[in-house]
Enzyme design. Structure first.
Site, PDB file in Angstrom:
ATOM      1  CE  LYS A  68      23.010  26.099  -3.773  1.00  0.00           C
ATOM      2  NZ  LYS A  68      21.979  27.094  -3.466  1.00  0.00           N
ATOM      3  CD  GLN A  85      20.588  28.220  -0.283  1.00  0.00           C
ATOM      4  OE1 GLN A  85      21.438  28.375  -1.147  1.00  0.00           O
ATOM      5  NE2 GLN A  85      19.624  27.333  -0.408  1.00  0.00           N
ATOM      6  CG  ASP A 100      20.347  31.869  -6.996  1.00  0.00           C
ATOM      7  OD1 ASP A 100      20.377  30.679  -7.340  1.00  0.00           O
ATOM      8  OD2 ASP A 100      20.516  32.257  -5.828  1.00  0.00           O
TER       9      ASP A 100
HETATM   10  N1  GUN Z   1      16.862  27.958  -1.921  1.00  0.00           N
HETATM   11  C1  GUN Z   1      16.390  26.836  -2.523  1.00  0.00           C
HETATM   12  N2  GUN Z   1      16.823  26.758  -3.802  1.00  0.00           N
HETATM   13  C2  GUN Z   1      17.585  27.843  -4.007  1.00  0.00           C
HETATM   14  C3  GUN Z   1      18.328  28.313  -5.126  1.00  0.00           C
HETATM   15  O1  GUN Z   1      18.356  27.713  -6.208  1.00  0.00           O
HETATM   16  N3  GUN Z   1      19.008  29.481  -4.922  1.00  0.00           N
HETATM   17  C4  GUN Z   1      18.972  30.172  -3.751  1.00  0.00           C
HETATM   18  N4  GUN Z   1      19.656  31.292  -3.668  1.00  0.00           N
HETATM   19  N5  GUN Z   1      18.308  29.754  -2.698  1.00  0.00           N
HETATM   20  C5  GUN Z   1      17.621  28.602  -2.831  1.00  0.00           C
END
Ligand code: GUN
Length: 322
Positions: A60, A104, A127
């Protein structure tokens, strides 16, 4: 689209469409800088050193760099308390130079995940998992939408898969994929079935689907018998396969290549869909890897730019998102 079983499903090319979206986002970043002197910034928060989370967050941050966004990675020890995390989120909420906050998931067992999510400013919730954004999505109001389902809609629409009036089946009911996926498909006038681990006859349900989205986290659970001939199938799963015999059974014509990958790296990835079987029945299918994964990151970048604009009331022409 009907097809006979000796054909292979056409690839729904998530990686290609993710590149297309990223090019658009990069152009938007340049425009924002020139016209409004704004450079969007994504703050990422990772707690502990789960290897998968470490890779996801790194990707990311790299995507931010590649597209001209600013990123601000925060890494906290696994022993971090809920209170400490709430403090950090509170600080990031207040800072005007931070547009998106991504915590995350999953968080370590001792941390109250729900409290942390609810503490994020909904305007910075890239998100799309804050209850305010979840509610807006359910009501069909504008807001930030979870990246994976938003990316799947882009994939379907840009690949020419008709949604309106179709039977769509979503396998999995997670907050981050299954539920928002169903809402987005419903908004586009599909008829939705949501299946999950307690669904009694999964194949009977999935076989009705013109569009089948699988996000249940079980390697190769969905087999040929689950698929309506010609259906568009999107595989959100990412599971490790370490056994060479299993790889031979799963990957058909690609087995030799996958066995080679296991020898080299120790594992290869398979989705929640059995590729060799489903390829022979589906009309279109996303690959794993390089299917849905790249789209999630592209949409996170798009959401961050969108948050930067929305927070400042900057309108954009052709804002296609809900
Ligand atoms: N863990 C796995 N996929 C995601 C996601 O799309 N966002 C976040 N914040 N954590 C994750």
């Amino acid at each position: 689209m009907e097809k006979t079983t000796d054909q292979r499903a056409e690839v729904l090319d998530g990686a290609r469409i993710a590149e297309e979206i990223k090019r658009e986002v990069a152009a938007e970043v340049v425009r924002l800088q020139q016209e409004s002197n704004v450079r969007p910034c994504l703050a990422t928060v990772r707690v502990g050193d789960d290897p998968a989370s470490t890779i996801y967050v790194r990707n990311k941050v790299l995507a931010c760099e590649a597209l001209g966004l600013r990123s601000e990675p925060h890494v906290l020890a696994a022993e971090t308390t809920t209170e400490h995390l709430l403090d950090l989120v509170g600080t990031l909420n207040k800072r005007d130079d931070v547009d998106g906050i991504l915590v995350q998931l999953p968080l370590p067992p001792g941390v109250d995940e729900l409290r942390v999510i609810e503490a994020i400013d909904p305007a910075k919730d890239v998100d799309g998992i804050h209850p305010i954004n979840v509610g807006r999505l359910a009501l069909g109001q504008p807001g930030l939408v979870p990246c994976t389902p938003a990316g799947i809609i882009e994939l379907l629409e840009r690949s020419g898969v008709a949604i309106s009036g179709m039977n769509a089946c979503v396998v999995g009911r997670s907050n981050i994929v299954g539920r928002p996926m169903s809402q987005l498909l419903l908004q586009r006038n599909a008829t939705i079935t949501i299946c999950h681990s307690r669904t009694r006859d999964l194949a009977a349900m999935t076989r009705q689907a013109d569009i089948l989205i699988v996000a249940i986290g079980r390697a190769a659970l969905v087999r040929g018998e689950h698929i309506k001939p010609g259906a568009a199938v999107v595989d959100v799963g990412m599971n490790k396969v370490t056994d060479e015999g299993e790889a031979r059974a799963l990957f058909g014509d690609d087995a030799a290549k996958r066995v080679e990958i296991i020898k080299r790296r120790g594992y290869t990835l398979v989705g929640d869909v059995h590729p060799a079987e489903v390829e022979g029945v589906a009309g279109r299918l996303t690959p794993v890897p390089r299917g849905v994964g790249p789209l999630t990151i592209a949409m996170l970048m798009q959401n961050t730019v969108k948050a930067a604009r929305m927070r400042r009331g900057i309108k954009v022409t052709g804002d296609e998102q809900e």
